[in-house]
Write a protein that holds these residues in place. Structure first.
Motif, short mmCIF file in Angstrom:
data_model
loop_
_atom_site.label_atom_id
_atom_site.label_comp_id
_atom_site.label_asym_id
_atom_site.label_seq_id
_atom_site.Cartn_x
_atom_site.Cartn_y
_atom_site.Cartn_z
N LEU A 315 7.76 22.70 5.37
CA LEU A 315 8.57 22.36 4.20
C LEU A 315 8.85 20.85 4.15
CD1 LEU A 315 10.15 23.21 1.74
CD2 LEU A 315 12.07 23.82 3.21
N LEU A 316 9.18 20.26 5.30
CA LEU A 316 9.44 18.81 5.34
C LEU A 316 8.17 18.01 5.04
CD1 LEU A 316 11.78 18.58 8.46
CD2 LEU A 316 12.42 18.34 6.06
N GLU A 317 7.03 18.49 5.55
CA GLU A 317 5.77 17.81 5.27
C GLU A 317 5.44 17.88 3.78
OE1 GLU A 317 2.37 15.58 5.91
OE2 GLU A 317 4.11 15.95 7.20
N ASP A 318 5.70 19.03 3.20
CA ASP A 318 5.48 19.21 1.77
C ASP A 318 6.37 18.25 0.96
OD1 ASP A 318 4.47 20.69 -0.60
OD2 ASP A 318 6.55 21.34 -0.76
N LEU A 319 7.61 18.12 1.42
CA LEU A 319 8.56 17.23 0.75
C LEU A 319 8.13 15.78 0.92
CD1 LEU A 319 11.24 17.45 -0.79
CD2 LEU A 319 12.42 17.17 1.40
N ARG A 320 7.66 15.44 2.13
CA ARG A 320 7.23 14.07 2.41
C ARG A 320 6.02 13.67 1.60
NH1 ARG A 320 6.48 14.84 7.29
NH2 ARG A 320 8.48 14.13 8.11
N GLU A 321 5.05 14.56 1.51
CA GLU A 321 3.80 14.25 0.82
C GLU A 321 3.86 14.48 -0.69
OE1 GLU A 321 1.31 12.81 2.25
OE2 GLU A 321 2.23 12.89 4.25
#
Length: 358
Positions: A315-321
């Motif tokens: 979820l954090l990676e999705d938010l970051r990218e």
């Protein structure tokens, strides 16, 4: 070239010169008049960037209008801490040469007054076109030595120490100016104001006020007492020397705070990501505690932790990218959206392991 690169290039190899000046004294001692004169002098004669943050102008009047009286001390303390957080967001943007983010949790009226305060003094220009939750810094704020003058009573040392801690956290210059004015003069001036304070309030503050004590407190060594109303005249060489010394000798940075400093840099450009990471960590921790309380088997606890942490990381990676694989495709994401989605997915995962116990 990005704003941050421009700012670093202008600064050269040396550190950015930033300072916080605490202006303290009784109500009606002449602090606001002196702050404006000092800011003007620093801009005109030194070529520095300078800003005055008057607490009376930025603190919201909502409490006064609703209750017909001043807020309780506990409410004032929370508001003061919130205002310091706003200052920290601005300082982070200046230090990193980036846009100023909007705090996720804020008192809207106070935040708007804070933004207006910075705009009127040519420290920020407007909201960034691509992100209404961020603000662009002006060239004045980015390329010149900068002093922020905090104008308030600051009658307790603890109030001023909070500002010192902020200076220490980011290796900023720090100094204090105490406007020494007789109680009688303050009462007289207060009585001439459109909205005077109750005389008893000034009497009470006069009994409680703690003047800077450099001999007792090492952190107060950059302090100067100025007689009022003489303070209305040109700033003295002694005052100029104090400000220069504060800029040239910033408060020593605490080395064991490196991780926190890196985190704060993240807030500047990816504020929601930082907030989400902290929130999701707490949710995972609480979910694991509940699983232990339900006596989930150790092997299953390990699997549960792996699943929850994998969900958090994705979820954090999705938010970051910005891929929006998990979150709906929208221009802006609020921290509450992230938390709500994670809670929903977390509950589905946890339910599987709880059911295995029955």
């Amino acid at each position: 070239m990005k704003a941050g690169e421009d700012a670093r290039g202008a600064r050269g190899e040396g550190p950015r010169k930033l300072g916080l000046c605490v202006l303290c004294g009784l109500p009606a001692a002449g602090k606001s008049t002196f702050a404006r004169a000092l800011s003007h002098q620093l801009r005109l004669e030194r070529g520095w960037a300078a800003g005055v943050v008057a607490y009376d102008d930025v603190m919201p009047d909502a409490f006064l209008e609703k209750a017909g009286a001043r807020p309780l001390p506990s409410q004032w303390k929370l508001l003061r801490q919130e205002l310091l957080k706003y200052l920290e967001y601005f300082l982070l943007a200046v230090i990193n040469g980036c846009q100023m983010a909007t705090p996720p949790n804020r008192t809207e009226a106070m935040w708007e007054d804070f933004i207006t305060c910075l705009k009127e003094q040519d420290l920020i220009s407007s909201a960034a076109p691509e992100a209404q939750s961020c603000y662009l810094l002006t060239k004045t704020a980015l390329f010149r030595p900068l002093f922020l003058i905090l104008d308030d009573n600051f009658y307790y040392q603890s109030m001023r120490y909070e500002v010192y801690q902020l200076a220490r956290k980011y290796s900023l210059g720090f100094c204090q100016l105490f406007l020494d004015c007789s109680l009688e003069t303050c009462l007289q001036r207060n009585g001439q104001r459109p909205r005077p304070l109750p005389a008893e309030t000034i009497h009470l503050m006069g009994r409680k006020i703690e003047e800077p004590n450099p001999e007792k407190n090492a952190w107060e060594h950059n302090s100067l007492t100025i007689q009022s109303p003489a303070c209305a005249s040109e700033p003295s060489p002694e005052l100029t020397d104090l400000l220069l010394a504060a800029l040239e000798n910033p408060v020593k940075y605490v080395e064991d705070n490196v991780e926190q400093k890196e985190t704060d840099r993240t807030i500047c450009s990816t504020n929601i990501l930082h907030q989400a990471d902290q929130a999701l960590r707490r949710i995972v921790s609480q979910a694991m505690k509940e699983a232990k309380d339900e006596q989930v088997l150790p092997y299953n606890l390990k699997l549960l932790a792996e699943e929850l942490n994998k969900l958090k990381a994705e979820l954090l990676e999705d938010l970051r990218e910005g891929n929006r694989k998990y979150l709906c495709v929208q221009q802006t994401i609020d921290i509450s959206d992230v938390i709500s989605f994670f809670h929903y997915e977390k509950d589905n995962i946890v339910r599987k392991y709880f059911s295995k116990q029955h």
